[in-house]
Enzyme design. Sequence first.
Site, PDB file in Angstrom:
ATOM      1  N   ASP A 195       0.838  -1.196   0.000  1.00 37.22           N
ATOM      2  CA  ASP A 195       0.000   0.000   0.000  1.00 37.22           C
ATOM      3  C   ASP A 195       0.881   1.258   0.000  1.00 37.22           C
ATOM      4  OD1 ASP A 195      -3.074   0.723   0.474  1.00 37.22           O
ATOM      5  OD2 ASP A 195      -1.913   2.032   1.779  1.00 37.22           O
ATOM      6  N   GLY A 241      -6.973 -10.813   1.223  1.00 40.83           N
ATOM      7  CA  GLY A 241      -7.319  -9.453   0.866  1.00 40.83           C
ATOM      8  C   GLY A 241      -6.134  -8.514   0.914  1.00 40.83           C
ATOM      9  N   HIS A 242      -6.428  -7.248   1.180  1.00 39.53           N
ATOM     10  CA  HIS A 242      -5.437  -6.185   1.147  1.00 39.53           C
ATOM     11  C   HIS A 242      -4.331  -6.409   2.176  1.00 39.53           C
ATOM     12  CE1 HIS A 242      -4.174  -2.158   0.009  1.00 39.53           C
ATOM     13  NE2 HIS A 242      -4.218  -1.742   1.267  1.00 39.53           N
ATOM     14  N   PHE A 243      -4.707  -6.846   3.363  1.00 42.98           N
ATOM     15  CA  PHE A 243      -3.746  -7.142   4.425  1.00 42.98           C
ATOM     16  C   PHE A 243      -3.555  -8.653   4.519  1.00 42.98           C
ATOM     17  CE2 PHE A 243      -5.313  -2.910   5.745  1.00 42.98           C
ATOM     18  CZ  PHE A 243      -4.095  -2.240   5.787  1.00 42.98           C
TER      19      PHE A 243
END
Length: 291
Positions: free
Chosen positions: A103, A264-266
Site C-alpha cells: 500500500d 485481501g489487502h492485508f
Amino acid sequence: MVAVHHRYAQVLGRRLFHREAGPADAPAVVLLHGYPTSSFMFRDLVPALAGDYHVIAPDHLGFGLSDAPSADEFTYTFDALTDLTAALLDHLGVAHYAIYVQDYGAPIGWRLALNDPAAISAIITQNGNAYETGFVDAFWRTVWDYQREQTPQTEAAIREALTLDAIKWQYLTGVPDPTLVSPETWHHDHALVSRPGNDRIQLALFRDYATNPPLYPRLHEYLRTYRPPLLAVWGKGDEIFAPAGARAFAGDVPDARVHLLDGGHFLLESALDEVVPLILDFLGDSLPNDV
C-alpha cells in the site's frame, strides 16, 4: 524465540519508531507499511524473517508510534516520508537492503529505489501497486475526485475512509474466512488515525497520492534496467489493488515471481503461513549470504 527490539531514533528532527530484529551483519530487509496501519502489521512477520535477516520495520511519520506533527507544522508528502525513511536507514548504518512494500509503503519504496538504485537488493511487493492497471476504480474514484477538487462534498466522501467501518472493510474484504483476522487490527488502526489532528495528516497524503502514478514510467524503466529480484505476493481478493497489478510486474521483470493467494489487502493477517515460506525461498535465492 526471536528477540524483537522496539526502538526510537531521532532523524531529520523527528522521532521515528521502528521494530528491529535479527543479526546486524545479516542481509537487511526493510518492511514498509501501508495505510492506515503501522509496523504493527508486521508484528508476526518480523520474527519469522529475523532468524536469517536483519529486519527493520519503521512507522512512517504520522502513523503508529512515530511522531505525528500537525499538518500545519509538517508538509506530509510521499517525498518527505521517503526522505525520513532514507535518513533512518542511514542512521542505522543500512546501505544495502531488500524492501517489502505494501500500500503506502510502495510509493515510498519506489522512491528509495529511484533515488538510489544500487541500495536495493530485492523487492517484495504485497499488494503494493506500481501500475495503472492495478487500481480498482470503485475504490479510487473518491480519492481521485478529492485530488482534483477539495470541496465540502469531496472531503466528506474521502473522510469515510477514516471511519472504523471503512478500515474494517479493508481488513476483511476478500478474506475467505474473516474469523482469521483479529478485530484488534482495525480497532488499533482506527484509534491511531482518530487522534486529534491526524485526520488532516491523512487528508494531505490522500491528496499527495496523485504524485505517485506519474512516477510509474520511471519505475518501470528502473525495473527493466536493473532487473532487481522481485516477488509479488498478492491477496487476490483485494478490492483496492487488483491482481492485475501483481501480474504487471512480470512485464518489466520477466523472471519475477508472482503469487496470487486467497486473501485481501492485508494478506499477512489471514495467510501468514503461506506468505512466509514464499518470502524465505525468494530471499534465500536472491540475497548474498556474505552481506
